[in-house]
Structure formats: C-alpha cells, structure tokens
Design a protein around this motif. Structure first.
Motif, PDB file in Angstrom:
ATOM      1  N   UNK A   1       7.018  -1.214  23.671  1.00  0.00           N
ATOM      2  CA  UNK A   1       6.034  -2.244  23.889  1.00  0.00           C
ATOM      3  C   UNK A   1       6.021  -2.662  25.360  1.00  0.00           C
ATOM      4  N   UNK A   2       7.165  -2.904  25.926  1.00  0.00           N
ATOM      5  CA  UNK A   2       7.276  -3.298  27.325  1.00  0.00           C
ATOM      6  C   UNK A   2       6.688  -2.227  28.229  1.00  0.00           C
ATOM      7  N   UNK A   3       7.005  -1.011  27.962  1.00  0.00           N
ATOM      8  CA  UNK A   3       6.560   0.103  28.797  1.00  0.00           C
ATOM      9  C   UNK A   3       5.057   0.205  28.777  1.00  0.00           C
ATOM     10  N   UNK A   4       4.452   0.154  27.570  1.00  0.00           N
ATOM     11  CA  UNK A   4       2.999   0.268  27.434  1.00  0.00           C
ATOM     12  C   UNK A   4       2.329  -0.841  28.228  1.00  0.00           C
ATOM     13  N   UNK A   5       2.794  -2.070  28.111  1.00  0.00           N
ATOM     14  CA  UNK A   5       2.168  -3.213  28.777  1.00  0.00           C
ATOM     15  C   UNK A   5       2.157  -2.994  30.281  1.00  0.00           C
ATOM     16  N   UNK A   6       3.286  -2.601  30.862  1.00  0.00           N
ATOM     17  CA  UNK A   6       3.349  -2.443  32.327  1.00  0.00           C
ATOM     18  C   UNK A   6       2.444  -1.329  32.787  1.00  0.00           C
ATOM     19  N   UNK A   7       2.338  -0.203  32.080  1.00  0.00           N
ATOM     20  CA  UNK A   7       1.499   0.916  32.484  1.00  0.00           C
ATOM     21  C   UNK A   7       0.032   0.501  32.442  1.00  0.00           C
ATOM     22  N   UNK A   8      -0.366  -0.285  31.400  1.00  0.00           N
ATOM     23  CA  UNK A   8      -1.752  -0.730  31.288  1.00  0.00           C
ATOM     24  C   UNK A   8      -2.134  -1.545  32.513  1.00  0.00           C
ATOM     25  N   UNK A   9      -1.296  -2.414  32.955  1.00  0.00           N
ATOM     26  CA  UNK A   9      -1.609  -3.262  34.088  1.00  0.00           C
ATOM     27  C   UNK A   9      -1.845  -2.420  35.333  1.00  0.00           C
ATOM     28  N   UNK A  10      -1.055  -1.363  35.633  1.00  0.00           N
ATOM     29  CA  UNK A  10      -1.227  -0.455  36.793  1.00  0.00           C
ATOM     30  C   UNK A  10      -2.566   0.209  36.733  1.00  0.00           C
ATOM     31  N   UNK A  11      -2.933   0.764  35.557  1.00  0.00           N
ATOM     32  CA  UNK A  11      -4.199   1.502  35.410  1.00  0.00           C
ATOM     33  C   UNK A  11      -5.364   0.585  35.719  1.00  0.00           C
ATOM     34  N   UNK A  12      -5.355  -0.651  35.207  1.00  0.00           N
ATOM     35  CA  UNK A  12      -6.456  -1.580  35.436  1.00  0.00           C
ATOM     36  C   UNK A  12      -6.664  -1.782  36.929  1.00  0.00           C
ATOM     37  N   UNK A  13      -5.623  -2.036  37.687  1.00  0.00           N
ATOM     38  CA  UNK A  13      -5.706  -2.232  39.126  1.00  0.00           C
ATOM     39  C   UNK A  13      -6.400  -1.067  39.802  1.00  0.00           C
TER      40      UNK A  13
END
Ligand SMILES: [Mn+2]
Lengths: 364, 899
Positions: B366-378
């Motif tokens: 869960x933690x990993x998915x959340x952090x990766x999503x934030x990078x992609x959005x940027x």
C-alpha cells in the motif's frame, strides 16, 4: 757261420721318371731277389737276413707279395725278415698275406730273440712309418756264448737328418755287445768300423739300383763269423741287373758330335742300361742331324734314355748358310732367330734347325 | 707411256672418222656435254691398248653402233720409252690388230694380230684378260693411273701391280728361291695351327692336343689311385684304432661284471634290514594311534564338563538382568507421551503468526503504490505544460516564408551569373554618340534598335549595337561604327534565361533583393531553433517512456491500491506503519521457534531411552535361548564320551600301558635306521644301475667288435687291391705323357716361332714399302683439305684403309669421311702411286668426269696440284664442265664436238 745280409729291395717301387719303361725296371727288382737267393745258395749260407723295406709300400699289388714269398721259399734255408719303414707292421700290411706261412721264412712281428745255428738274432721290426726312437733299444745284454747278431732298419747317427728317423747310435755294437748289426734303410753300401778296428755294423745297400747317381748299390753282403767275439768277415756280391748311367759330354771342336755318337754306339748291353746324356757346348748347324741320329740310337737301343741339350748352342760363326740365302724375308727371319735372346733358347735353336732343314731341302 | 692421239670410227654413237689430238705431254682437258660420247673415247683407249682384237661376246657387240653391222675401229698413237707407236684395232667384223713403230716421220709395221695385241698390252699389264673384255683387275698400271667415269675409289690392286710398285720402290721382298721356303714354312705351320694362330682341333689336331687329352685322363686316373691309396692308409689306421677301442671295451665289461657280483650280495642284506624296518614302523604307528584316541577322550570329557558349569552360571545372571530392563522400559514410555503433548500445544500458536505476516506485506504494498502514484502525477502535469509551449512556437514559425539554405545559394549564384553577363554584353556594345546641331531624323539601319530616330538640335543621342551600328542621316551621311564581332545575342539569350531562373526562384518570397532574402532566412532559422528546444524539453521529461504508457501505469497502481483498501478501509485515512508492524511479527516468531526447539529435544531424548531399552531386552532374550541349546548339546556329548562306563582312573591306567609299548617300537626303529645308514649307497639301486651298465658295456663291446670286424673286412679288400702299385703306374704314365708332350710342344713352339718371326719380318718390310707413298699422298691431301685430315694409312698393297687425323688420338675409317673428302683422298693416293710409276718415264693419267663432289675452293687446290704433277705426268681430264678447269692455264683444251 755264414749268412747273407740284404735290405731295401723296395719291391713295387714307383719309377716315375722312367715312364713306360718303369714296369721293366720294377720287374728287374724281383729278378734281383732271385739272384740274392742264388748267391746264398752258391755261398752255402746258413741263413739270410733281410733288414727291412722288402716292399716299397704296404699297398703294393699282392701278386708281388706272392712272387717274393715264392722266390724266398725256393731258397729252403731260414730267412729272417723285419718290416721296415716302407712296409711297417700295421693292419693291412703286406705281412698279413698268407704266403708268409712258409716254414723257412720268418717275418719278425715283435722284439724277441731268435736262436738259429750258432747265433742268437735280435730283430727290430718297425711298426710305423716314422719314429724318433731307437729301434735297437730293446736288445738285452745277455750272457751267453752264442754269436749275437742285431737286425735293424734305421739311420745311423751322423747322417744329417731334419729330424731323427729311427736313429741308431754309432756305438750300438759295443753297447749291445753285438758281433754284427745288419742294417737296412740306406741304399748304398756302408760299413762302420768300431773302436777295436773291426767292422761290426753295415748297410748292405739295395740289391738292385733304385736311381741315377746311387753309389755302391746292387750288392748283397756275405758275412762270416767264426764264433762269438770274433771279427766278422764281410764280402760283397753283385746282384744288380741294370746299369744306371749318367754321361756328360761337351762339344768344343767341329766333329766332336761324332765322338759322342761313337761312344753311344759302342756301349755294351744297352738293353739293360738306363742312360742320362747331357750334351753341352757348340754344335754347328750342319752337324745337327748327327745329334738327331744319336737321339734315335738312344731311343731304339737303350732300356731308357734322356738327352739334355739345354746347354747346347749353335756355332756363333755359323752364318754362311744364312748369307747364302740372299737378301729377303727368309734371310731376315734367320738373322732374327739367330740374334734372339728369348727366354726359351731351346725353342729358338729348334726353329733355326727347322729353317735350316727346309732351306737345305731336307725337310720331311 | 703417254698418248699422242686417239681415233675411232663406228664406235657406239660415233658414226664417222673421229680423231682427237695431238695431246700435250702434260695437261689436257677434253670437254663435251653429257651424252656426247666423251667416255667412249676413254673406252676406246682401253680397248685399243689392252683388249684382244678378236675378243668375242655380247660386251664387245655393245660398242657397235646400234642397229648397224659396222666394224668399230680404234687407233691410238702413243710414246713408250721414247719410241712412238701407233696401234690400230678393228673389232667384230674383219677383226684385226696392227702395231706400227715410228721411224723418222713414218710409221712402219712392227707387229700384227695377237702379237701386236700382246706388245701393246705389255706396256700396261702382264696379266691380260683370258677372254672377254678386260675388267679393271686386268688393267695393270692403269688400275691406279686411269680413273673410270666418276669412280675415284681404288679397288684392290692386282698382285702384279703391287709387285711392280714395290719393285719401283726398290724393295726386294723375296728372292725367287725363298718363296719355296716360305711355302714350306707355312705348310709346316699349317700342320699345327689354324690361320688365326690357334692350335688345330678335331681330326687335324696335332699330337700335342691328343697328348693333352690323354694326360687329362691319366691325371684323373692318378687322382683316383691316390684316393684309393689314402683309403687304404685310413682303413689301416681305422683298424688300429678300432682294435684298441675293442680291447678297452672288453676290459670295461670284465670290470663291470665283477663289480655287479659283489654288489648283488650286499643288496640282499640291505633288503632284509629294510623289511624289518617296515614292520617295526607299522607297529610304532599302531601304538601311536591308540594313544592319541584314548588321550583325546579323556581331554574331551574334562573340557565338556567345565563348559557346562560356565553356561549355567551365565543363564542365571541373564534372567535377573532381563527383569530390570523391562521395568525401566515402562517408565520411559510414559515420558515420551508427555513431551509429545507439549509439542502439539506449541503448534496451535503458529496460525496467528501467519495472519500477522500477511498484513505486514499488504501494508508495505500500500505504501509503495501511494508513493509511486504521486511521482507519476507530477510528471504528467509537467509534460502537459511543455506541450502547450511547443504548440505556440510552432505556429509562430509557420507564419514566416523564408528561403532555405539551398534555395538561397542557388539564388545567389544566379544573381552573380546575371551580373557577369550584363557586364560582358555592356563591354561588347558599340556606342555611337551623335550630337545634333540641328534637328535630325536618323534612320538606324543596324543596332539594338532599328528604325527611325530623331535627335533634336543640340541633343546628343547614343546608339548601341553589336557588332556594328549603322545609321543614315538622310542627305548627310551614312555612319557606320563597328566593334569586336563577338556574339551579343547569345549572351543576351543566356542573360534572359538567368533572369527567368532568378524570378522563378524568388517568387515565394516576394522579393529578389538578396539582402532581404538573407534576413528572412536568418529569422526562420532562429524560430526553428526554438521549436526544437521545446521538443527537446518534452522528450527529456518523458525519458524513454511514452505518455500513454505512463498513464496506463497510473491506472494499474490505483487499481492495486484500491484492492488493499477493500481489506483494510481504515488505511484510506490513516496510512499504516508497515515497518513497525514487521518488527513486531519477527519478535513473536523468534520466541515461538525457541520454544519449539526445546520441546522437540526433550521428546527425542525420551524416545531414544525407550528404544535402547527395547533393543537390549531383545538381545538378552536371544542369548538366553542360545545358552539353553548349548547346555543341551554339551550334555549329549558328555553322555556319548562316557559310554564306555569306565572310571577316569581306569582310563588313565590304560593310557600308561599304551605309552610304554609305543616307546619300545620307536627304539627298535632307530636301531634299524642306524644299520641302514651304514650303507654308502643303496646297493639295490647300485646293482640295478650296474646291471644296466654291464648290459650297455656288453652292447658296446659287441658293437666295437662288430666295427672292428668290419674295419678289418674293408681293410682286407683295400689291401688286396694293391693301390700303391696302381698309383705308381698312373704316375709313370703321366710322366711318360708329359715327356712326350714336352717334346711335341717344343717342336710345335719352334714351328710357331719360325713362322711368326717370318710373318713379322714380312710385315715390317711391307710397312716400309708403303711408307713413301703414304707420305706423298698425305702431303697432297693436306694441300687440298688442310692439315685436319692428318696422315693416310695404306695397306701393304697400297689401298688406303684409314686416316690418323691431326687432332684425334684414334684412327678414323674412310667411311667416316664425307664423299668429297673420300674422293680427294683417293685422288691423292692415285697421284702418289702415279708418281712412283712415273719414276723412269712419263705416264698417262686419265680422269674421267671426276672430282664432282669437290667444292670450288678445294678444286682450285686440286688444279694447283695437277699443274705441278703434270711436270712428270700426262693428264687427260674428261669433263662436261670445262669452266671448272679454266684456271689450268697451261692445259690444252679440246672441244670434243668440234673434233
Ligand atoms: Mn727304409
């Protein structure tokens, strides 16, 4: 007491040099044996001593053995024979022949004393062809009153030899106290005078001459001894039938060849003579026919002859017939032959002689 | 002899009186073409001098003219020994011969018929033809002097000629008397030898050959006799030796016989002792066996009884032991059960621990998915901004039209060309400047523009043209100006084309000004650079990825995160601390593992104790069973051992008695062995061996005796044969044969020597004879051919056989020479012989059509030689080539046809 001493009959002897005349010469040796018995009979001898080498070889024709035995038997009185180095007592020897079973003949087969008449004989038979030992060594010094006679075959010391050949000491008669020692082996007569001045040892020599140049052969010895210790009296009697002549002639002057021809022509008994003729010196060409005549005489009259012309030369001045030829091939041929110093002078001489014959029209 | 003239009539194709001469006494050349009958002349000479007038046969008929019954006649005038003669011969019909002799200037009859023939002929030959026409062999001297047509070679000369030559050469080879001698020597030689010098064979063989044969046979006989004699000597030696061997064999046999007898009695005693020993030995063994048997029974009883006591004691001990072990085993079983239960309890905690582990994993994801999503959005938002900027720049660039690099270059080039052209045209144009002083109407005839032009007064007008300008001012002048005659119209055409090209190229840009075009080009370049920079920025943001891919990744990550939220909704607001959770779970697990391990250890130990005891109990039980069986067995054995029903004491007494008897036997045996040992060798074996030896010795003796008897037998045969006498006879026969042979050989060798000497003398003489001719001929040959051919060798009959060349150590046969050289060689020999024959008187030499194979150089030398030799010789040359003999200036020439 009287006896006959003989030896070295050499029956069946080979005579190579004599060619087709050899059988006659051989035959004569048998006849001479017969003459030996005749001498013995005439002399009224008590016995005969034969000191070896009756036969030339153990392998001689047995008919000769028979003939010798027959001749000796006819004598009648005792005969003592020792085998010599030519016919030693070996298996198959002539001495095995049945003809020796004859009362008056004794073939000695061992070293043993034999008494006969007033004598005792000490025979020394030989058992082999060669030996360096003294055949008389066995003879004992016995004390008796008989006449002591030795019978031996060998070489008396003093004769030069390559190696000792049955040596017999010179003083054997004294040492062995023999009255007489009858010897065989050497073909010429020879006697030996002892210390007392008497002859007590002798070679009789052969009874019939065996070759040219043989001195004092063709005899037997007649020995007479009165009693033991007395000196023997020795006489010689001739038994030889043939003359063996050696003649040398030198031609010096013209016509000398006729002297030789005369000499030959006047010889006695040529049919019982063997002659060796050596002609040396100088022979003129025209006298050559005389030489050929001599050759014919020798050839036809004599029992055997031989002519030696190897020392014969043609006369050096003998050139007239060549000069007469006149210039041409033949004259030059003759000159060359005459002047040739070839290795075979005999051939050259003959060639010249043949030329001479043709030139003179005397060719065969 | 030389010839003065020759006359013929009715001779072959000569049908009239024909006379040729007078000949010179030295050189003469008679020439005529082929077939004109000049050889007939030579023939007539021969017939006239040599042939009989009344000769018969077909040959003489041939000289008659063909088909006519005419009588051939020849007349020859000749000089011999200073006297002139004339001979006339008529053949066939009315045959006659007349010889006349000259006295003063008249011929007087001298002889006729055969006498005339004979006298004429004797001049040349003593060896006339018997009948028919003469052949060269009967030509006498002419064989050498006269050369028939083309045939220079010399046939073997007749004996008569050879002998004449020799006699001229003053060599006396044989006197009349010696030829008989020579014949006899040869005959004598022939009795022994063949022509080749070997001894004759067969029935003609001389005596020596026969003697040699007999001698060989006799030697063979001697060899056999020698062998026979040797056999006798060997046989004698054999008998001697054999006799000695037989004697020795006999002695040996006697010795062995005695020895055997003694040995046999010894052997008898030996065998008795040996039998005794055998018997005693058997007795000893019997007592020994009895002792062993009884002693063993006593020993076995003792051992078995002791065994039984031991076994029973052990059995009791084992039974006690078994009971103890069984009690221990029950306690151990209880222990095992307790420890197993403790282990099962620990396993129940395991499930809870697994659930915890799963939750920790979900929290981490869960933690990993959340952090990766934030990078992609940027990233996506940055890309969006850059794209918008790019679009703006692109629309700016599109608003400007400007030439690109290539177009600009083309335009620049075209403008330069145009300017050049313009300059060229300008320079070619001729300018005509007219300044009018009054108004002028000018008619322009040639120039750029033609037609009428007007120039007002005081004005200046300029006219241009190329290559010329021509204007007429009416009533005034026609003016013509001209320049270089280059092609202005072509340049103008080119200029037009270039300007067209410039217009075409610049249409899009609305200007032809090159500066303006350059500015436009530079502005466009700046804008394009901006667009490119914007695009690079977007590419940099996206990296290697595409935008669509990034958006797809985003969707997937959101889907996974939402899956986890379904299980743990509370994490939507409050993110879990997954690392903390993980540590907690690890601690619990460690504790659990430690407990488990301890419990397992205890359980295993209890199990081992239990199973060990179990095994021991098994072993003890087996051992108890085994001992029971052993005891049973030993009891049976004992019963068997004691079945004699005797006491132990009784048994011991009996054993003592047996021992005493046994010892007594042993002592006896030792004594007997001792006796046997005193024999050196086994006398029985020795006796056997001796018996065999004796038998062998008997055989050997018999054998030797037999051999001896045989040797004696063979010796008797050999001695009976009298081999020495045979030998003697054979030697004598050989000596006899040798003597005869020596005599024969002496005779034979003397004959050989005589003959060989004679032959050698003859050979030497002959070789001397031919020498001067050899030298003279060689000299001539060398003059003609040079020195290379060297010396000519002649046989003693003067025929040339070979030459000895200058530069060669071997002689060379004539066949090895060329045809020309051979001809020249024979020429030289013939001349040499002619010189010999002409020693006392000049002689005629005829050369009929010869030297045809000789080249002109050598012919020249031949002619020199001929010229010289003609001092002593009369030479008549018959030829069809008179020019070849032209150099013979001293020669007299005769034209055959003119005669
Ligand atoms: Mn002798």
């Amino acid at each position: 007491m009287k006896f006959i001493h003989t030896a070295d009959w050499q029956i069946g002897m080979k005579a190579e040099a004599l060619g087709d005349r050899a059988p006659q010469v051989r035959e004569e040796r048998l006849a001479a044996a017969q003459r030996v018995t005749e001498v013995a009979r005439t002399e009224n001898a008590d016995f005969i001593l034969v000191a070896g080498d009756v036969f030339e070889d153990n392998a001689v024709d047995r008919r000769l053995v028979q003939k010798v035995a027959d001749t000796l038997r006819s004598f009648g009185a005792p005969i003592f024979i020792i085998p010599g180095n030519h016919d030693p007592l070996i298996p198959g020897s002539v001495w095995e022949h049945p003809s020796w079973n004859t009362p008056n003949i004794t073939v000695i087969r061992e070293n043993t004393r034999i008494e006969v008449s007033q004598a005792v004989i000490y025979p020394c038979p030989l058992m082999e062809k060669r030996s360096t030992s003294n055949p008389t060594a066995w003879i004992p010094n016995e004390n008796n009153s008989r006449i002591r006679i030795g019978l031996a075959h060998g070489t008396v010391e003093g004769i030069r030899q390559d190696e000792p050949d049955y040596p017999i000491p010179r003083n054997t008669p004294e040492v062995k106290d023999l009255d007489y020692l009858a010897l065989g082996h050497w073909h010429s007569y020879a006697s030996y005078t002892g210390a007392d001045g008497n002859v007590r040892m002798a070679y009789s020599g052969t009874h019939e001459t065996t070759k040219f140049g043989e001195r004092d052969s063709g005899n037997v010895l007649i020995v007479e001894i009165d009693s033991a210790g007395k000196p023997p009296v020795i006489r010689r009697a001739k038994t030889g039938g043939l003359n063996w002549l050696s003649v040398s002639e030198e031609l010096i002057d013209q016509g000398d060849i006729n002297k030789v021809k005369y000499l030959i022509d006047s010889m006695l008994n040529p049919s019982r003579t063997l002659i060796q003729l050596a002609i040396s010196g100088i022979l003129p060409m025209e006298e050559r026919s005389e030489l050929e005549h001599i050759e014919q005489m020798l050839d036809t009259r004599f029992l055997w002859s031989h002519i030696d012309c190897s020392q014969l030369r043609p006369a050096p001045t003998d050139r007239s017939w060549i000069e007469d030829l006149g210039p041409g091939v033949i004259q030059e041929t003759a000159r060359r032959l005459l002047g040739s110093s070839g290795s075979e002078p005999e051939v050259t001489q003959l060639a010249l002689a043949r030329l001479y014959n043709i030139v003179k029209g005397s060719v065969k | 002899m030389i010839v003065k003239s020759i006359g013929v009539c009715y001779w072959r194709n000569i049908l009239h009186d024909f006379n040729i001469g007078p000949f010179s006494e030295s050189l003469n050349v008679v020439y005529a073409p082929n077939g004109s009958g000049k050889s007939s002349l030579f023939e007539a000479l021969r017939r006239g001098l040599i042939d009989r007038h009344n000769v018969k046969g077909e040959d003489i008929k041939e000289i008659q003219p063909w088909g006519k019954d005419l009588a051939p006649t020849v007349t020859v005038e000749f000089v011999n020994k200073g006297v002139s003669y004339r001979i006339t011969k008529q053949f066939i019909r009315g045959a006659r011969s007349v010889l006349e002799k000259r006295r003063g200037d008249q011929y007087e009859p001298f002889a006729d018929g055969s006498r005339a023939d004979e006298l004429a002929r004797e001049i040349l030959t003593k060896d006339p033809p018997s009948k028919g026409l003469s052949q060269p062999g009967h030509w006498g001297w002419a064989q050498a002097l006269w050369v028939p047509q083309g045939n220079m070679a010399l046939a073997p000369l007749s004996d008569e000629l050879v002998s004449d030559i020799r006699s001229v050469l003053s060599v006396q080879l044989s006197s009349s008397g010696s030829s008989r001698v020579e014949k006899q020597i040869n005959a004598l030689y022939g009795l022994y030898f063949t022509g080749s010098g070997r001894l004759k064979k067969g029935k003609d063989a001389p005596q020596s050959v026969l003697l040699e044969q007999k001698l060989a046979a006799a030697r063979e006989g001697l060899k056999r006799a020698n062998e026979g004699y040797k056999s006798f000597l060997n046989a004698s030696a054999d008998v001697q030796e054999s006799r000695e061997r037989t004697e020795k064999a006999k002695q040996e046999l006697t010795r062995l016989t005695n020895l055997l007898q003694a040995t046999n009695s010894e052997a008898k005693r030996y065998s008795e002792i040996k039998a005794d020993r055998e018997r005693t030995n058997l007795e000893k063994d019997k007592w020994g066996t009895q002792f062993e048997t009884l002693a063993k029974i006593i020993r076995d009883i003792d051992i078995t009884e002791k065994n039984l006591v031991t076994e029973r004691k052990e059995l009791e001990s084992l039974k006690t032991n078994l009971k103890n072990r069984e009690t221990g085993h029950e306690t151990a079983a209880k222990n095992v059960k307790q420890h197993q239960e403790a282990l099962e309890r620990l396993k129940e905690n395991q499930g809870h621990l697994e659930d915890m582990t799963n939750m920790v994993e979900s929290a981490r994801s869960f933690s990993e998915f959340s952090s990766r999503l934030s990078i992609i959005d940027t990233k996506l938002s940055a890309v969006s901004d850059a794209t918008k900027h790019l679009k703006e720049l692109e629309s700016q660039r599109a608003s400007i039209v400007a030439p690109d690099d290539e177009t600009l270059k083309a335009i620049t080039k075209a403008i330069t060309t145009r300017d050049n052209l313009k300059f060229q045209i300008e320079s070619l144009l001729v300018n005509l400047e007219i300044t009018a002083e009054c108004g002028l109407t000018i008619d322009i005839l040639k120039g750029e523009n033609t037609g009428e032009a007007r120039i007002a007064s005081g004005e200046t007008a300029t006219f241009r043209g190329s290559p010329e300008i021509s204007v007429r001012i009416p009533d005034v002048a026609l003016i013509r100006a001209s320049g270089p005659s280059s092609s202005v119209p072509e340049l103008k055409e080119e200029l037009r084309k270039t300007e067209e090209q410039i217009a075409h190229l610049t249409i899009p840009f609305g200007t032809t000004d090159i500066d303006r075009l350059n500015t436009l080009h530079n502005d466009a370049k700046v804008m394009e650079e901006n667009v490119r920079a914007a695009q690079v920025k977007i590419d940099t943001l996206l990296g290697s990825d595409k935008r669509e891919n990034i958006e797809f990744q985003k969707e997937e990550l959101e889907r996974n995160r939402d899956g986890i939220l379904e299980q743990y909704p509370e994490w939507a607001d409050d993110q879990p601390d997954w690392k903390n959770l993980k540590d907690e779970v690890a601690r619990s697990r460690k504790l659990q593992d430690e407990q488990n391990e301890a419990a397992t250890k205890l359980w295993k130990e209890a199990q081992k104790i239990s199973s060990d005891l179990d095994k021991e109990i098994g072993i003890i039980k087996t051992r108890i069973d085994g001992l029971g069986k052993d005891i049973q067995r030993d009891e049976n054995i004992l019963l068997e051992l004691k079945k004699d029903n005797r006491t132990p004491e009784q048994r011991k007494d009996e054993l003592n008695e047996i021992t005493m008897s046994w010892n007594a036997a042993k002592i006896n045996l030792a004594e007997l062995e001792n006796q046997l040992g005193k024999f050196d060798e086994d006398p029985e074996a020795l006796a056997i061996k001796l018996k065999s030896d004796k038998e062998q010795a008997e055989d050997f003796y018999a054998d030797q005796k037999k051999q001896y008897d045989m040797a004696v037998g063979s010796l008797n045969t050999l001695s009976g044969s009298g081999s020495y006498s045979t030998l003697a006879e054979a030697s004598e026969k050989i000596a006899d044969l040798e003597r005869n042979l020596a005599r024969e050989e002496l005779e034979q060798e003397a004959v050989r020597l005589l003959h060989d000497t004679m032959e050698s003398v003859r050979k030497d003489a002959l070789s001397k004879v031919s020498k001067p001719v050899e030298i003279s001929a060689s000299k001539t040959l060398n003059r003609i051919c040079g020195l290379d051919l060297g010396q000519i060798c002649l046989r003693d009959t003067f025929e040339p056989t070979e030459i000895i060349p200058e530069a060669c150590d071997r002689n060379v046969g004539l066949l090895n020479l060329s045809g020309g050289e051979r001809e020249q060689l024979y020429f030289a020999v013939r001349l040499a012989l002619a010189e010999v024959l002409a020693k006392d008187e000049r002689q005629l030499v005829v050369l009929d059509d010869v030297l045809t194979a000789t080249d002109s150089v050598r012919l020249g030398r031949v002619l020199e030689v001929l010229d010289e030799k003609a001092k002593k010789l009369q030479v008549i040359v018959l030829t069809c080539h008179p020019e070849r003999y032209q150099p013979l200036s001293s020669a007299k020439f005769f034209d055959f046809r003119a005669a």
